[in-house]
Design an enzyme around this catalytic site. Sequence first.
Site, PDB file in Angstrom:
ATOM      1  CD1 TRP A 140      48.663  45.701  46.481  1.00 59.39           C
ATOM      2  CD2 TRP A 140      50.486  44.740  47.391  1.00 59.39           C
ATOM      3  NE1 TRP A 140      48.470  45.601  47.836  1.00 59.39           N
ATOM      4  CE2 TRP A 140      49.567  45.019  48.417  1.00 59.39           C
ATOM      5  CE3 TRP A 140      51.692  44.136  47.729  1.00 59.39           C
ATOM      6  CZ2 TRP A 140      49.820  44.715  49.754  1.00 59.39           C
ATOM      7  CZ3 TRP A 140      51.948  43.830  49.042  1.00 59.39           C
ATOM      8  CH2 TRP A 140      51.018  44.118  50.044  1.00 59.39           C
ATOM      9  CG  ASP A 222      53.195  39.048  46.620  1.00 57.50           C
ATOM     10  OD1 ASP A 222      52.720  38.239  47.432  1.00 57.50           O
ATOM     11  OD2 ASP A 222      52.921  40.263  46.623  1.00 57.50           O
ATOM     12  CE  LYS A 260      44.430  39.473  49.577  1.00 60.21           C
ATOM     13  NZ  LYS A 260      44.088  40.842  49.597  1.00 60.21           N
TER      14      LYS A 260
END
Length: 416
Positions: A140, A222, A260
């Site tokens: 990312w 993460d 999310k």
Amino acid sequence: MSKIDTRLNVSPVPPDEIFALNGAYAVDPHPQKVSLGVGVYRTDDGKPWPLPVVQKAEKELVVDDDLFRHEYTAIEGDVPFLGIARDLMFGFEGKQGEEGAKARIGSVQTVAGTGANHLGALFLAHHMKPATVWLSNPSWANHQTIWELAGVPRKTYPYYHAATRSFDFEGMMSSLESEAQEGDVVLLHACAHNPTGLDPNKEQWVAIADLCERKKLFPFFDSAYQGFASGSVEEDAWAVRYFFNNKPDMEMCVAQSFSKNFGLYGQRVGAFHYCTNRASTTIRDIVVNNLCHLIRGEFSMGPRVGCSIVKKVLTSDELTADWHQDLQVMSSRIKTMRKALYSELVRLRTPGTWEHIIQQNGMFSYTGLSPKQVYALKDKYHIYLLKSGRASISGLSQKNVAYVAQAIDDVIRNEN
Ligand code: LMR
């Protein structure tokens, strides 16, 4: 570009690709435009999906008429929420007798996953001073920014094998084995690797944990997709829980996002968990106290509303069951759209192999399209994805998947 006329020492920085693309998509008037850029869940009508369980919880929160709902929290955040977030991540929900394990984990509320990554990076930069943080290549893009801002030198370990479109486990292991030094941080995606959608299998996770332990590396997880990727909160937390339970002498940390899995993107709900290597509430409390020092200087405390929603859901058996159903809806629609895109490309006999689209996991597919092909998709077809070829599968629907597949077929054949 030349410096602008100001007392500041600034020159322009490139815009964030994901949000620039999102902005360009929003103002594109083309009727068939398709957004495969930013990682957000969309329904088959291309609409945002406030989770039904979140809507229920919001109604209940209004009825509760909590006098304190707009008050300050503690600096570490909403304390009951933090216990719930930790239990979800580490698998303590509903279990008795985990006091020793819980005493190893210091938790604070953050400004969603980005804030958790940032706070963790800053904390380690201050108190561990790693020589290097190892990021997967690719990762990312914001990981680079976050660690750059924390002032920690970044290096990358191989992650993606382009020729086979698969996870480069050997490359990752041999690079970390030969180059990483004791005390370095290794950033790991807990599940649904962003951008490749390729995760280590369990055997590989075990080997990664062994390597971190043997070389005294510091694992930094993460976790942005727990429950969203597979539909199961246990499955998507497997790696974090394995490291925590099986390597108790190894310290580690987790940046946890609820953006999310609860569809609470703009509410900025997250937590940072630091795991010490002994069950000492004294050490844990010193860790939290130092995290609070950084939080206080930056944003005083995390926002309240989003975490009240998560707390409401996860303290009710009925709402938790509803949430698990919502996770199933999201993860299965994404899997269905992977299959639909794959089948269309096979039907069109698009040159190349496309199995990777159905083998990858989570929000994204790393399609293998070149930057030139990505630009052509945008220019000719108004289909937006990242120049790395990362496509957010959730932007596909039964209505647009044939259009997208046909467009991919065209650029594969004509844009080499
Ligand atoms: C993404 O990768 O598209 C999402 O995680 C949104 C973001 O913050 O970058």
